[in-house]
Design an enzyme around this catalytic site. Structure first.
Site, mmCIF file in Angstrom:
data_model
loop_
_atom_site.group_PDB
_atom_site.id
_atom_site.type_symbol
_atom_site.label_atom_id
_atom_site.label_comp_id
_atom_site.label_asym_id
_atom_site.label_seq_id
_atom_site.Cartn_x
_atom_site.Cartn_y
_atom_site.Cartn_z
ATOM 1 C CG ASP A 24 -15.028 -0.125 8.500
ATOM 2 O OD1 ASP A 24 -14.748 0.784 7.693
ATOM 3 O OD2 ASP A 24 -16.172 -0.276 8.999
ATOM 4 C CG ASN A 26 -15.468 3.972 5.396
ATOM 5 O OD1 ASN A 26 -15.492 2.820 5.840
ATOM 6 N ND2 ASN A 26 -15.704 4.249 4.126
ATOM 7 C CG ASP A 28 -17.785 0.794 4.688
ATOM 8 O OD1 ASP A 28 -16.957 0.238 5.438
ATOM 9 O OD2 ASP A 28 -17.542 1.049 3.496
ATOM 10 C CG ASP A 32 -11.396 1.722 5.239
ATOM 11 O OD1 ASP A 32 -10.357 1.843 5.914
ATOM 12 O OD2 ASP A 32 -12.546 1.931 5.703
ATOM 13 C CG ASP A 101 -3.113 -10.211 -5.625
ATOM 14 O OD1 ASP A 101 -2.904 -10.869 -6.652
ATOM 15 O OD2 ASP A 101 -3.379 -10.728 -4.527
ATOM 16 C CG ASP A 198 -4.716 -14.558 -9.176
ATOM 17 O OD1 ASP A 198 -4.788 -14.993 -8.019
ATOM 18 O OD2 ASP A 198 -5.578 -14.801 -10.051
ATOM 19 C CD GLU A 239 -2.421 -18.566 -6.911
ATOM 20 O OE1 GLU A 239 -3.113 -19.245 -6.153
ATOM 21 O OE2 GLU A 239 -2.907 -17.741 -7.694
ATOM 22 C CG HIS A 311 -6.151 -14.961 -0.325
ATOM 23 N ND1 HIS A 311 -4.829 -15.146 -0.673
ATOM 24 C CD2 HIS A 311 -6.831 -14.906 -1.503
ATOM 25 C CE1 HIS A 311 -4.716 -15.195 -1.988
ATOM 26 N NE2 HIS A 311 -5.914 -15.056 -2.513
ATOM 27 C CG ASP A 312 -6.598 -18.614 -2.410
ATOM 28 O OD1 ASP A 312 -7.664 -17.985 -2.344
ATOM 29 O OD2 ASP A 312 -5.749 -18.418 -3.288
#
Ligand code: NOJ
Length: 529
Positions: A24, A26, A28, A32, A101, A198, A239, A311-312
């Site tokens: 990150d 910025n 928040d 990003d 993606d 995907d 995938e 990520h799954d």
């Protein structure tokens, strides 16, 4: 014989970035695009030359970006389209490739197409999705419950293979095919070098066989996307749950103009019965699976996608390795087992410093729609403690926690409180601590990737397995134009390994200098002849 195009792809080393949790800049609490740009030199130093960026498009984030509301714009929290253009240019300056993606099977219900489509049965977008007066079958959504949802506005049911807010696009409508072709072209025109596609196997449904994937038009659709001259040169990885080699050939043999490669998931089924239920299993099973696919891919001149984490799924090291005392040894052993094979390596963020699963006590510390839904389902038949145990094991939030760059405030991920709780072990397992350690997983990864980069035998060479099925190790060779490497990975208790060679050890995770002898748990030796 390996074609020039395939040689180019075999030189890729792809790092998967989950942008929300990467870096990150910025303040928040959310990663990003500028955060990715800031880390490009770090990735270059690791030895990576391509990034697969998980979805960063406009999205209400019900499924963290896999629910796209605008394929041509960027999520506000991540930055702007100009930031992505800058990312592309900064990457190209460093001779790195950007793989975006592509999510072609469904959109968000907030996408303009769906908003229009649900309004009436006779508007230009009415057939962009699958609408019926009744559910057509008993298909289940991957995130629990029926895959059919009634829409009050239109007075019909629509199909959603994932959340109700992710309606499936109707690829039987040629306008949809054209729309997604245009999306592909939009990004290629901006300079992206490829796509991870995907659930691409779901873009054609097989209504007759009652399957919501692998329908009769699947290959025509993929070819329509990627077989065109304009995009023939880009790298695409699908995938796609193809179960046999002929199916893989049909998807990814070069002359078919479909995909460059696809993820083959058999090894991810090791160590569990279903994703959330652990099953003790030896790395022998993983070895046999990857050796089988390595040989089959080689025979057919196909590219093998080499990966353990994404990520799954829960972290592979926590399921199939040792994430305790032997964490360094097992992280490095897995790297040698996978990344010295023939194919394209994929490294998921944090894997390069041995990140493990994260442990949490309450479902409130999770964000992922799949984990939250399945937790509710588990609680119908077990105690909350038992349910959370399973979630900790298989949750997609394991790899999605904010990156632990340092042991300091917010793990060095952000100045503000991160969008989701940090990894439970970030003080112990983080990049800074790892790099300062004598046993640095990061340094080992760098070495492995350097060996790969600098040796045609590792990039293009033939693969041959030497270990026998009963052995608790994986010994293989890579040979090309008279040069041979031997890789020894011992993953069970101590084994006696004897290999005939006059070569020398160029990398080991235990400081070994004699080739033969007793190998300790997760010991690795890489020998150059
Ligand atoms: C597969 C993606 O990897 C996963 O994260 C997502 O939830 C589903 N497809 C739906 O897009």
């Amino acid at each position: 014989m390996i074609s020039e195009q395939y040689k180019k792809f075999l030189s890729y080393v792809i790092y998967q970035v989950y942008p929300r949790s990467f870096n990150d800049t910025n303040g928040d609490g959310i990663g990003d695009i500028n955060g990715v740009i800031e880390k490009l030199d770090y990735l270059k130093e690791l030895g990576v030359n391509a990034i697969w960026l998980c979805p960063c498009y406009k999205s209400p984030n019900d499924d963290n970006g896999y629910d796209i509301a605008d394929y041509r714009d960027i999520m506000d929290e991540f930055g702007t389209l100009d930031d992505v253009k800058r990312l592309i240019s900064e990457m190209h300056k460093r001779d790195m490739k950007l793989i975006m993606d592509l999510v072609p099977n469904h959109t968000s219900s907030e996408h303009e197409w769906f908003k229009q489509s649900r309004m009436s049965k006779d508007n230009p977008y009415s057939d962009y999705y699958y609408w019926f007066d009744e559910p057509q079958n008993d298909w289940q959504s991957c995130f629990c419950g029926s895959a059919w949802e009634y829409d009050e506005q239109r007075g019909q049911y629509y199909l959603h293979s994932y959340a109700p807010s992710q309606p499936d696009l109707n690829w039987e409508n040629p306008k949809v095919v054209k729309e997604i072709q245009d999306v592909v072209d939009f990004w290629v025109d901006l300079g992206v070098d490829g796509f991870r596609c995907d659930v691409i196997d779901q873009i054609s449904k097989d209504w007759e066989r009652n399957l919501n994937c692998f329908g009769p038009q699947l290959h025509d659709h993929i070819h329509a996307l990627f077989g065109r001259d304009k995009v023939r040169h880009i790298f695409t990885v699908g995938e796609c749950w193809a179960g046999d080699i002929d199916e893989i050939v049909r998807h990814s043999a070069y002359e078919r103009g479909e995909l460059s490669t696809l993820f083959q998931f058999d090894h991810l089924a090791c160590g569990c019965t279903t994703k959330f239920r652990k099953k003790p299993e030896s790395l022998k099973s993983v070895r046999d699976i990857i050796a089988k696919w390595q040989t089959l891919n080689q025979e057919r001149d196909l590219i093998h996608a080499l990966f353990t984490d994404n990520h799954d799924n829960g972290r592979f090291i926590s399921r199939m390795g040792n994430d305790g005392e032997l964490r360094y040894e097992s992280a490095t052993c897995l790297a040698a087992m996978f990344y010295l094979l023939r194919g394209v390596p994929f490294i998921y963020q944090g894997q390069e410093f041995g990140l493990t699963n994260s442990h949490h006590h309450s479902i409130d510390e999770f964000d992922d729609i799949e984990s939250v839904n399945i937790y509710k389902y588990f609680c119908e038949s077990m105690t909350p403690e038992e349910a959370i145990d399973k979630i900790n094991f298989g949750s997609r939030d394991n790899p999605r926690r904010p990156m632990s760059w340092t042991a300091g405030k917010n793990g060095g991920f952000s100045d503000a409180e991160p969008w989701m709780p940090l990894h439970s072990r970030y003080k112990e397992i983080n990049l800074e601590t790892d790099r300062n350690s004598e046993k640095s997983v990061f340094n080992f990864y760098r070495e492995i990737l350097k060996i790969r980069r600098e040796n045609d035998a590792i990039l293009y060479g033939d693969f041959e397995v030497i270990s026998k099925q009963e052995d608790g190790n994986f010994v293989f060779t890579r040979t090309y134009e008279g040069k041979r490497f031997i890789v020894i990975c011992n993953f069970e208790d101590e084994s006696e390994i004897s290999v005939e060679t006059s070569g020398k050890i160029i990398l080991s995770n235990y400081g070994r200098d004699a080739v033969s002898g007793t190998y300790r748990p997760y010991e690795v030796a890489i020998i150059e002849e």
